[in-house]
Design an enzyme around this catalytic site. Structure first.
Site, short mmCIF file in Angstrom:
data_model
loop_
_atom_site.label_atom_id
_atom_site.label_comp_id
_atom_site.label_asym_id
_atom_site.label_seq_id
_atom_site.Cartn_x
_atom_site.Cartn_y
_atom_site.Cartn_z
N ASN A 162 -86.91 53.74 55.87
CA ASN A 162 -87.74 54.35 54.82
C ASN A 162 -87.10 53.98 53.49
O ASN A 162 -86.14 54.62 53.05
CB ASN A 162 -87.80 55.87 55.00
CG ASN A 162 -88.70 56.55 53.99
OD1 ASN A 162 -89.23 55.91 53.08
ND2 ASN A 162 -88.87 57.84 54.11
N ARG A 176 -91.58 52.71 57.21
CA ARG A 176 -92.53 53.64 56.61
C ARG A 176 -93.07 52.99 55.34
O ARG A 176 -92.30 52.59 54.47
CB ARG A 176 -91.88 54.97 56.26
CG ARG A 176 -92.82 55.92 55.52
CD ARG A 176 -92.12 57.22 55.15
NE ARG A 176 -93.01 58.12 54.45
CZ ARG A 176 -93.10 58.24 53.12
NH1 ARG A 176 -92.33 57.49 52.34
NH2 ARG A 176 -93.94 59.09 52.56
N GLU A 189 -91.24 62.49 61.90
CA GLU A 189 -91.91 61.27 61.45
C GLU A 189 -91.20 60.02 61.96
O GLU A 189 -91.85 59.02 62.28
CB GLU A 189 -91.98 61.27 59.92
CG GLU A 189 -92.84 62.39 59.36
CD GLU A 189 -92.73 62.52 57.84
OE1 GLU A 189 -93.51 61.86 57.15
OE2 GLU A 189 -91.87 63.28 57.38
#
Length: 397
Positions: free
Chosen positions: A7, A91, A383
């Site tokens: 991320n 992500r 997530e």
């Protein structure tokens, strides 16, 4: 499969290395101050081990290399060689209208992410830097993009269309997109499992943290969500205003001479519960201040809870009922009083909390009373697991 989840932000990079099948997290960490001086924090949960180091990171390339060095280190590594990383899942904030699901990263995927930069000007360039850094250092490792907006692309036209001249949708793709999609997808799927996998289900997911959003989910598909073109929309958050009368902007800009950049900075970073309370954007600080009699701190909590409750009611109306209400994310998972206060007043919908069951933090469980017509669920979001599973599924095809 062993998946590295990335991320990437503009000056930071979070990572998690896990098994997509067993859900075991081998290592996780954070690269900070990329482009300044660089700092790595690396944790190995199985050994309760933590490693910190100041490492020069002029670009995301050095940050990714420091992560790979940590993962393969003889002292605190979890693999012997980078080749043991089966794939990398990234992500990506904004997929625009181009992506309704995750995809293998290729030139066409990167070009589409670039086209979405005007919609995600802060995040998409950073996400791309992380992708390109991994491609340069790990050219033979499959890469997958998982989009924060994809889950919400199942919304019907009536939910995503703004009442502005239609040409702005046709020419400029101005519409409701929504965010936190990976979280809403994960917890809504878990909620359906906890309901016994019925043929039909109506679930409201409440992702409550410093950034917050709700989603209405019918049979596993999103039909509405509170965030919009950007993450400023919806209800009051930590520092974001949520929905406001646009006339407020015109009024304050005229009165104080703000330009649009200054105005948006106020709405994004100085508003929300911070703006109301003048105390903090951290809900724990607000609860502590409210207990000491701080009226504005209590008002900030009241506004937040009231607005969330209104959206729950509106989504129940939009779906024609609700089977479960889910609380997740930092505030949703950890504040029993917040959960209790939000559902208070929803008894007319058949919603009834079990105060004893609700006295819990961060544990997947049912917190509604036995005679509640609507299940109230606490489901910690994951997530990273969702990204890892999407990545594994695509790479195996």
């Amino acid at each position: 499969m062993k998946i590295l989840v990335i991320n990437a932000g503009s000056s930071s990079l979070k990572y998690q290395f896990m098994d997509s099948d067993t859900h075991e997290v081998f290592a996780k960490g954070l690269c900070e101050r990329i482009g300044i001086d660089g700092r790595l924090t690396h944790k190995v949960p199985a050994k309760d081990q933590k490693f910190e180091a100041e490492i020069p990171m002029p670009t995301h390339g050095e940050a990714i290399q420091s992560v790979l060095d940590a993962l393969t280190s003889p002292e605190h590594g979890v693999v012997k060689d980078v080749s043991e990383i089966d794939a990398v899942g990234h992500r990506v904030l904004h997929g625009g209208m181009a992506f309704t699901e995750s995809c293998i990263i290729d030139d066409a995927c990167i070009a589409a992410i670039e086209e979405c930069i005007p919609l995600g000007p802060l995040h998409n360039p950073a996400n791309l830097m992380g992708i390109r850094a991994c491609q340069a250092i790990m050219p033979n490792t499959p890469q997958v993009a998982v989009f924060d907006t994809a889950f919400h692309m199942s919304m019907p036209e009536k939910a995503y269309t703004y009442a502005i001249p239609y040409e702005y949708y046709e020419k400029d793709k101005v519409r409701r997109y929504g965010f936190h999609g990976t979280s809403h997808r994960y917890v809504s799927a878990r909620a359906i499992d906890m309901l016994g996998n019925p043929a039909h289900s109506k679930v409201i997911t409440c992702h409550l943290g410093n950034g917050s959003s709700l989603a209405a989910v019918v049979d596993g598909k999103c039909v509405d969500t509170t965030m919009g073109l950007g993450p400023l929309a919806g209800f009051a958050m930590g520092t974001r205003s949520g929905d406001i009368d646009a006339t407020i902007m015109e009024y304050l800009m005229g009165r104080y001479g703000y330009d649009i950049k200054e105005m948006l900075n106020i709405l994004n970073k100085k508003s929300g519960v911070l703006g109301i309370s003048g105390v903090s954007s951290d809900f724990r600080d607000l609860e502590a201040a409210a207990k000491e009699g701080n009226h504005r701190a209590q008002l900030a909590l009241d506004v937040f809870e009231y607005q969330v409750r209104k959206f729950i009611g509106s989504y129940a109306a939009a779906m024609g009922g609700v089977d479960a209400i889910v609380f997740t994310a930092g505030v949703g998972e950890n504040s029993a009083s917040m959960r209790q206060n939000i559902v208070a007043g929803l008894e007319y919908m058949g919603v009834k909390m079990d105060p004893e069951a609700n006295n819990v933090r961060g544990k997947e469980t049912v917190i509604s009373a036995a005679d509640s017509k609507v299940k109230i669920l606490l489901i910690p979001t994951d997530e990273e697991l969702m990204i890892a599973q999407d990545t594994a599924e695509l790479v195996k095809k």
